[in-house]
Design an enzyme around this catalytic site. Structure first.
Site, PDB file in Angstrom:
ATOM      1  N   PRO A  96      50.828  50.852  46.902  1.00  0.00           N
ATOM      2  CA  PRO A  96      51.924  50.059  46.968  1.00  0.00           C
ATOM      3  C   PRO A  96      51.939  48.944  45.916  1.00  0.00           C
ATOM      4  O   PRO A  96      50.932  48.354  46.150  1.00  0.00           O
ATOM      5  CB  PRO A  96      52.449  49.828  48.262  1.00  0.00           C
ATOM      6  CG  PRO A  96      51.231  50.264  49.115  1.00  0.00           C
ATOM      7  CD  PRO A  96      50.275  51.021  48.142  1.00  0.00           C
ATOM      8  N   GLY A 102      45.714  45.596  46.065  1.00  0.00           N
ATOM      9  CA  GLY A 102      44.940  45.564  44.796  1.00  0.00           C
ATOM     10  C   GLY A 102      45.588  46.524  43.809  1.00  0.00           C
ATOM     11  O   GLY A 102      44.683  47.057  43.296  1.00  0.00           O
ATOM     12  N   SER A 103      46.851  46.860  43.602  1.00  0.00           N
ATOM     13  CA  SER A 103      47.184  48.015  42.957  1.00  0.00           C
ATOM     14  C   SER A 103      47.055  47.595  41.305  1.00  0.00           C
ATOM     15  O   SER A 103      46.464  48.718  40.461  1.00  0.00           O
ATOM     16  CB  SER A 103      48.849  48.109  43.083  1.00  0.00           C
ATOM     17  OG  SER A 103      49.598  47.097  42.844  1.00  0.00           O
ATOM     18  N   ALA A 105      44.445  45.575  40.306  1.00  0.00           N
ATOM     19  CA  ALA A 105      42.997  45.771  39.967  1.00  0.00           C
ATOM     20  C   ALA A 105      42.702  47.293  39.729  1.00  0.00           C
ATOM     21  O   ALA A 105      42.038  47.608  39.048  1.00  0.00           O
ATOM     22  CB  ALA A 105      42.346  45.094  41.284  1.00  0.00           C
ATOM     23  N   ALA A 106      43.208  48.248  40.898  1.00  0.00           N
ATOM     24  CA  ALA A 106      42.991  49.465  40.735  1.00  0.00           C
ATOM     25  C   ALA A 106      43.247  50.204  39.375  1.00  0.00           C
ATOM     26  O   ALA A 106      42.725  51.047  38.787  1.00  0.00           O
ATOM     27  CB  ALA A 106      43.499  50.349  41.918  1.00  0.00           C
ATOM     28  N   ASP A 147      39.542  41.157  44.372  1.00  0.00           N
ATOM     29  CA  ASP A 147      40.195  42.497  44.144  1.00  0.00           C
ATOM     30  C   ASP A 147      39.348  43.535  43.103  1.00  0.00           C
ATOM     31  O   ASP A 147      39.054  44.586  43.429  1.00  0.00           O
ATOM     32  CB  ASP A 147      41.690  42.225  43.549  1.00  0.00           C
ATOM     33  CG  ASP A 147      42.607  42.063  44.566  1.00  0.00           C
ATOM     34  OD1 ASP A 147      42.145  41.453  45.877  1.00  0.00           O
ATOM     35  OD2 ASP A 147      43.658  42.210  44.504  1.00  0.00           O
TER      36      ASP A 147
HETATM   37  O1  PMV Z   1      47.699  40.184  47.095  1.00  0.00           O
HETATM   38  P1  PMV Z   1      46.339  40.672  46.559  1.00  0.00           P
HETATM   39  O2  PMV Z   1      45.686  41.858  47.176  1.00  0.00           O
HETATM   40  O3  PMV Z   1      46.123  40.574  45.271  1.00  0.00           O
HETATM   41  O4  PMV Z   1      45.286  39.614  47.355  1.00  0.00           O
HETATM   42  C1  PMV Z   1      45.170  38.368  46.789  1.00  0.00           C
HETATM   43  C2  PMV Z   1      44.106  37.741  47.493  1.00  0.00           C
HETATM   44  C3  PMV Z   1      44.047  36.099  47.519  1.00  0.00           C
HETATM   45  O5  PMV Z   1      43.078  35.480  48.101  1.00  0.00           O
HETATM   46  C4  PMV Z   1      45.352  35.367  48.023  1.00  0.00           C
HETATM   47  C5  PMV Z   1      44.219  35.778  46.010  1.00  0.00           C
HETATM   48  C6  PMV Z   1      42.655  35.770  45.262  1.00  0.00           C
HETATM   49  O6  PMV Z   1      42.672  35.741  44.121  1.00  0.00           O
HETATM   50  O7  PMV Z   1      41.768  35.931  46.131  1.00  0.00           O
END
Ligand code: PMV
Length: 308
Positions: A96, A102-103, A105-106, A147
């Site tokens: 999602p 982490g979509s 980054a993936a 991520d």
């Molecule tokens: O929302 P996501 O899955 O991209 O996670 C972000 C995590 C944070 O700690 C809020 C930001 C980061 O860069 O680490």
């Protein structure tokens, strides 16, 4: 032709505080994936086909700062190998979007690996993660790098910004149910909100960050010692601190409360917050009941995953 894929991820403990130099724990979620396929095509040009985000266009029509364009340009520069003149890059993902899994980054990691495979050049995990981090800057502004790290290495990690990667040996596998609020939330915005809070009251926010750091260190010990049940109360504490930071939401809180009421050992939001996903630690045999109650509490979807 070449192809590559990369999994989603959850942050078990430590989101947001990780941006300020505290450690965090994260793990891959292999039930959801981003996949990239590169193949020759009859039409001239480099074509991007990312149906999940309604993108079907030629690469040269995308601005250089578009995350997909930037990933391709940065990777080709590192590979020192241009693409042929007629090629199609097909991107598909079941992760999602804008939901803390982490979509972005993936997609970056799968794209980088597919480009390297197409050029028949081996890239180290370190190079892949570093390239994906460049795109995370476009997505998030000031990313910690967690991520791209977990998605590249596909292992549970103890992550401390600027430090060598530490992968975690989980002493005893445990089950997590992930609940999706269905509310898309921008990590960039939520990271910005925390920064504004920190700028307004540094002492208070630094207290919250270091309390989260202590939770992460204790959680790491439980993970490695094979006492995952101890993680439940730590998740609850971590969630309360994230609430205080202003990154939870009524939808997330409803799912967290619903999970606990139906037998979860603990629950918290996961990722950027303000929407997106939450996670619940569940005892063996309770996953189905907790997943059901998450749906009743408003979840759009649930995923049950084992961290091992
Ligand atoms: O929302 P996501 O899955 O991209 O996670 C972000 C995590 C944070 O700690 C809020 C930001 C980061 O860069 O680490």
């Amino acid at each position: 032709m070449s192809s590559a894929s990369a999994p989603g991820k959850i942050i078990l403990f430590g989101e947001h505080a990780v941006v300020y130099g505290q450690p965090a724990l994260a793990a891959p979620v292999t039930q959801v994936r981003a996949e990239v396929r590169i193949e020759g095509t009859a039409e001239p040009g480099v074509w991007i086909d990312a149906a999940d985000i309604q993108l079907h266009t030629r690469l040269d029509t995308l601005p250089a700062a578009h995350p997909i364009a930037a990933t391709i340009h940065n990777t080709l520069k590192m590979l020192m190998s241009p693409l042929p003149s007629s090629v199609s890059i097909v991107i598909r993902s079941t992760i999602p979007v804008a939901s803390g899994m982490g979509s972005g980054a993936a997609v970056s990691v799968a794209l980088i690996r597919a480009l390297a495979a197409y050029a028949d050049i081996a890239l180290s995990d370190e190079d892949v993660s570093a390239l994906a981090y460049q795109t995370e800057i476009i997505h998030h502004g000031t990313p910690s790098g967690i991520d791209n790290t977990v998605v590249t290495y596909v292992k549970p990690v103890f992550f401390l910004k600027g430090n060598p990667l530490t992968t975690i040996k989980v002493g005893q596998p445990f089950t997590i149910v992930i609940g999706d609020t269905g509310v898309a939330a921008s990590t960039r915005e939520s990271v910005r909100g925390v920064r504004a809070g920190w700028e307004a009251d540094r002492a208070h926010y630094e207290g919250l960050f270091s309390a989260i750091g202590s939770i992460v260190r204790t959680a790491r010990q439980s993970l490695e010692a094979g006492t995952p049940d101890h993680l439940g109360p730590l998740m609850d504490e971590n969630h309360a601190l994230l609430q205080e930071m202003g990154v939870s939401s009524p939808e997330l809180d409803r799912l967290v409360v619903g999970a606990r009421a139906s037998g979860a050992l603990g629950a918290k939001l996961s990722g950027g917050g303000r929407g997106g996903n939450m996670i619940a630690l569940v005892p063996a045999g309770k996953a189905t009941a907790v997943a059901k109650s998450l749906l009743v509490a408003g979840a759009r979807n649930t995923i049950t995953t084992e961290i091992a």
